[in-house]
Scaffold this motif. Structure first.
Motif, short mmCIF file in Angstrom:
data_model
loop_
_atom_site.label_atom_id
_atom_site.label_comp_id
_atom_site.label_asym_id
_atom_site.label_seq_id
_atom_site.Cartn_x
_atom_site.Cartn_y
_atom_site.Cartn_z
N LYS A 43 49.07 -3.67 -49.70
CA LYS A 43 49.38 -2.62 -50.66
C LYS A 43 48.62 -1.35 -50.33
N GLU A 44 49.12 -0.23 -50.82
CA GLU A 44 48.44 1.03 -50.61
C GLU A 44 47.18 1.12 -51.47
N ARG A 45 46.23 1.86 -50.97
CA ARG A 45 45.03 2.11 -51.74
C ARG A 45 45.39 2.97 -52.95
N GLU A 46 44.86 2.61 -54.12
CA GLU A 46 45.19 3.34 -55.33
C GLU A 46 43.94 3.86 -56.03
N GLY A 47 44.09 4.99 -56.68
CA GLY A 47 42.97 5.58 -57.39
C GLY A 47 42.68 4.86 -58.69
N VAL A 48 41.42 4.68 -58.98
CA VAL A 48 40.99 3.99 -60.19
C VAL A 48 40.37 4.99 -61.17
#
Length: 126
Positions: A43-48
């Motif tokens: 999966k793509e890296r996502e902002g938290v």
């Protein structure tokens, strides 16, 4: 060169709380944004979450109510406070940094950040 080192990951149970830490060192960047991202395999890296200028915070819409971000500038540390962890929160969590004028207004976009840590793994199980 700014160095970021994450810590605090581990194996936890669903419903638990956890705080991740990111210590930054190297040179002082003024008016910075510090952010947490996460990534699972495939999966793509996502902002938290992100905190800019030690005050302005942005939290992912998906994690509102379960995540807080804070910074202790005296310790060169940014924290990610996670509550009511779920199995889907299992991921590698990364700390990132960029000058505010670069990161704003899209504070949770990967492309806005220049400096990255190596990550800390969080595994949540039932």
């Amino acid at each position: 060169q700014l160095k970021l080192v994450e810590s605090g990951g581990g194996s936890v149970k669903s419903g638990d709380s956890l705080t991740l830490s990111c210590v930054y060192s190297g040179y002082t960047i003024r008016d910075e944004c510090l952010a947490w991202f996460r990534q699972t395999p495939g999966k793509e890296r996502e902002g938290v979450a992100a905190i800019c200028d030690s005050y302005y915070t942005t939290i992912s819409d998906l994690l509102q109510g379960r995540v807080k971000i804070s910074q202790d500038a005296s310790k060169n540390t940014v924290y990610l406070h996670f509550h009511d962890l779920k199995n889907d929160d299992t991921a590698m969590y990364f700390c990132a940094a960029a000058p505010s004028w670069v990161a704003n207004p899209h504070r949770l976009q990967i492309s806005q950040y220049t400096f990255w840590g190596q990550g800390t793994q969080v595994t949540v199980s039932s």
